[in-house]
Design a protein around this motif. Structure first.
Motif, PDB file in Angstrom:
ATOM      1  N   UNK A   1       0.834  -1.189   0.000  1.00 15.71           N
ATOM      2  CA  UNK A   1       0.000   0.000   0.000  1.00 15.71           C
ATOM      3  C   UNK A   1       0.873   1.245   0.000  1.00 15.71           C
ATOM      4  N   UNK A   2       0.377   2.297  -0.625  1.00 16.53           N
ATOM      5  CA  UNK A   2       1.059   3.579  -0.571  1.00 16.53           C
ATOM      6  C   UNK A   2       0.028   4.697  -0.577  1.00 16.53           C
ATOM      7  N   UNK A   3       0.347   5.765   0.153  1.00 14.11           N
ATOM      8  CA  UNK A   3      -0.574   6.875   0.287  1.00 14.11           C
ATOM      9  C   UNK A   3       0.215   8.126   0.651  1.00 14.11           C
ATOM     10  N   UNK A   4      -0.315   9.287   0.264  1.00 15.31           N
ATOM     11  CA  UNK A   4       0.362  10.542   0.585  1.00 15.31           C
ATOM     12  C   UNK A   4       0.224  10.887   2.061  1.00 15.31           C
ATOM     13  N   UNK A   5      -0.908  10.519   2.666  1.00 17.37           N
ATOM     14  CA  UNK A   5      -1.177  10.870   4.064  1.00 17.37           C
ATOM     15  C   UNK A   5      -1.799   9.674   4.762  1.00 17.37           C
ATOM     16  N   UNK A   6      -1.459   9.499   6.039  1.00 22.88           N
ATOM     17  CA  UNK A   6      -2.062   8.440   6.838  1.00 22.88           C
ATOM     18  C   UNK A   6      -2.076   8.864   8.297  1.00 22.88           C
ATOM     19  N   UNK A   7      -3.152   8.541   8.989  1.00 15.44           N
ATOM     20  CA  UNK A   7      -3.255   8.743  10.432  1.00 15.44           C
ATOM     21  C   UNK A   7      -3.053   7.399  11.119  1.00 15.44           C
ATOM     22  N   UNK A   8      -2.134   7.360  12.086  1.00 14.88           N
ATOM     23  CA  UNK A   8      -1.777   6.120  12.755  1.00 14.88           C
ATOM     24  C   UNK A   8      -1.980   6.280  14.257  1.00 14.88           C
ATOM     25  N   UNK A   9      -2.647   5.303  14.848  1.00 11.49           N
ATOM     26  CA  UNK A   9      -2.864   5.294  16.297  1.00 11.49           C
ATOM     27  C   UNK A   9      -2.421   3.933  16.819  1.00 11.49           C
ATOM     28  N   UNK A  10      -1.223   3.886  17.395  1.00 12.79           N
ATOM     29  CA  UNK A  10      -0.686   2.617  17.885  1.00 12.79           C
ATOM     30  C   UNK A  10      -1.508   2.078  19.041  1.00 12.79           C
ATOM     31  N   UNK A  11      -2.004   2.964  19.912  1.00 18.99           N
ATOM     32  CA  UNK A  11      -2.773   2.509  21.065  1.00 18.99           C
ATOM     33  C   UNK A  11      -4.072   1.836  20.636  1.00 18.99           C
ATOM     34  N   UNK A  12      -4.690   2.342  19.568  1.00 17.39           N
ATOM     35  CA  UNK A  12      -5.941   1.772  19.065  1.00 17.39           C
ATOM     36  C   UNK A  12      -5.714   0.699  18.000  1.00 17.39           C
ATOM     37  N   UNK A  13      -4.436   0.410  17.664  1.00 19.72           N
ATOM     38  CA  UNK A  13      -4.110  -0.612  16.674  1.00 19.72           C
ATOM     39  C   UNK A  13      -4.806  -0.321  15.349  1.00 19.72           C
ATOM     40  N   UNK A  14      -4.684   0.936  14.911  1.00 15.60           N
ATOM     41  CA  UNK A  14      -5.486   1.369  13.768  1.00 15.60           C
ATOM     42  C   UNK A  14      -4.697   2.361  12.915  1.00 15.60           C
ATOM     43  N   UNK A  15      -4.859   2.251  11.595  1.00 17.33           N
ATOM     44  CA  UNK A  15      -4.257   3.189  10.658  1.00 17.33           C
ATOM     45  C   UNK A  15      -5.259   3.503   9.557  1.00 17.33           C
ATOM     46  N   UNK A  16      -5.284   4.770   9.142  1.00 20.53           N
ATOM     47  CA  UNK A  16      -6.149   5.212   8.056  1.00 20.53           C
ATOM     48  C   UNK A  16      -5.286   5.832   6.963  1.00 20.53           C
ATOM     49  N   UNK A  17      -5.275   5.209   5.793  1.00 15.39           N
ATOM     50  CA  UNK A  17      -4.549   5.734   4.643  1.00 15.39           C
ATOM     51  C   UNK A  17      -5.538   6.485   3.768  1.00 15.39           C
ATOM     52  N   UNK A  18      -5.194   7.743   3.430  1.00 18.57           N
ATOM     53  CA  UNK A  18      -6.159   8.616   2.768  1.00 18.57           C
ATOM     54  C   UNK A  18      -5.589   9.214   1.492  1.00 18.57           C
ATOM     55  N   UNK A  19      -6.495   9.570   0.587  1.00 14.76           N
ATOM     56  CA  UNK A  19      -6.187  10.332  -0.619  1.00 14.76           C
ATOM     57  C   UNK A  19      -5.381   9.515  -1.632  1.00 14.76           C
ATOM     58  N   UNK A  20      -6.091   8.955  -2.606  1.00 12.38           N
ATOM     59  CA  UNK A  20      -5.472   8.184  -3.692  1.00 12.38           C
ATOM     60  C   UNK A  20      -4.592   7.058  -3.163  1.00 12.38           C
ATOM     61  N   UNK A  21      -5.181   6.227  -2.330  1.00 11.23           N
ATOM     62  CA  UNK A  21      -4.458   5.080  -1.779  1.00 11.23           C
ATOM     63  C   UNK A  21      -4.367   3.999  -2.851  1.00 11.23           C
ATOM     64  N   UNK A  22      -3.193   3.429  -3.004  1.00 14.29           N
ATOM     65  CA  UNK A  22      -2.980   2.382  -4.006  1.00 14.29           C
ATOM     66  C   UNK A  22      -2.660   1.077  -3.294  1.00 14.29           C
ATOM     67  N   UNK A  23      -3.383   0.031  -3.661  1.00 13.26           N
ATOM     68  CA  UNK A  23      -3.138  -1.314  -3.149  1.00 13.26           C
ATOM     69  C   UNK A  23      -2.684  -2.201  -4.295  1.00 13.26           C
TER      70      UNK A  23
END
Length: 202
Positions: A108-130
């Motif tokens: 995966x690749x993305x220009x921006x991502x929000x990562x929360x280690x405590x919540x075990x969660x990541x959000x990849x945003x804006x033209x995400x490529x898989x």
């Protein structure tokens, strides 16, 4: 005569050395008073406030293994903590790789991502490529991922190419099957596949 001359020289030196020392001290004192402490800081006040508020890490990375043996890694150019929110991080130009235990690779690749280690969660945003090692290349505006398990979710529209042609769908997910033996790439909600057969080799 020589002894008298020696005595006179020593006497003069006893007077000159203390005077020279006083002269040096007075010079240092005058120079120190000429320095303006307000001009000695090389950063602007706003820049200092920004550095204190937004912690910045260059070229961070996170790697780990899931309970099922999948290898997960995240890399980014810059990682910040916007507005000083503890536990919340924003990554720029993020690249993620997931290698499953059965040998399938998801990138995966993305220009921006929000990562929360405590919540075990990541959000990849804006033209995400898989991209997958099985031949899929899909684009989405949002893909969420767990950090400790293989669980990718795209709740919105995805489009791209598949081994059999072009593909569109309203949602997409990547997760282990119920038995956990295989990895499933699922497309749902108005799936549209345009089949493009491969040209026959001569």
């Amino acid at each position: 005569m020589q002894r008298d001359r020696y005595t006179r020289i020593v006497s003069w030196l006893k007077v000159l050395f203390p005077l020279a020392a006083l002269g040096l001290l007075s010079t240092l004192f005058l120079l120190s008073r000429a320095i303006d402490p307000g001009q000695a800081i090389p950063f602007a006040e706003k820049e200092i406030q920004d550095r204190l508020r937004d912690q910045r890490i260059t070229a961070p990375f996170f790697t780990g293994a899931t309970a099922k043996g999948d290898m997960i890694s995240f890399y980014a150019d810059v990682l910040t903590t916007p507005d000083g929110q503890v536990g919340s991080n924003r990554a720029e130009n993020i690249r993620a790789t997931i290698k499953t235990a059965e040998g399938v690779t998801f990138r995966l690749q993305s220009a921006v991502a929000d990562i929360d280690l405590a919540q075990d969660h990541a959000e990849l945003m804006s033209d995400v490529i898989l991209m997958t090692s099985t031949g899929y290349r899909m684009t989405s505006e949002l893909i969420t991922s767990e950090l400790s398990a293989l669980n990718l979710q795209s709740p919105g529209h995805v489009y791209g190419t598949a081994p059999a042609g072009t593909l569109e769908a309203g949602a997409m997910s990547v997760q282990h099957s119920e038995t956990g033996a295989t990895t499933q790439l699922l497309f749902t909600n108005r799936v549209k596949l345009i089949y493009k057969p491969k040209p026959l080799s001569e």
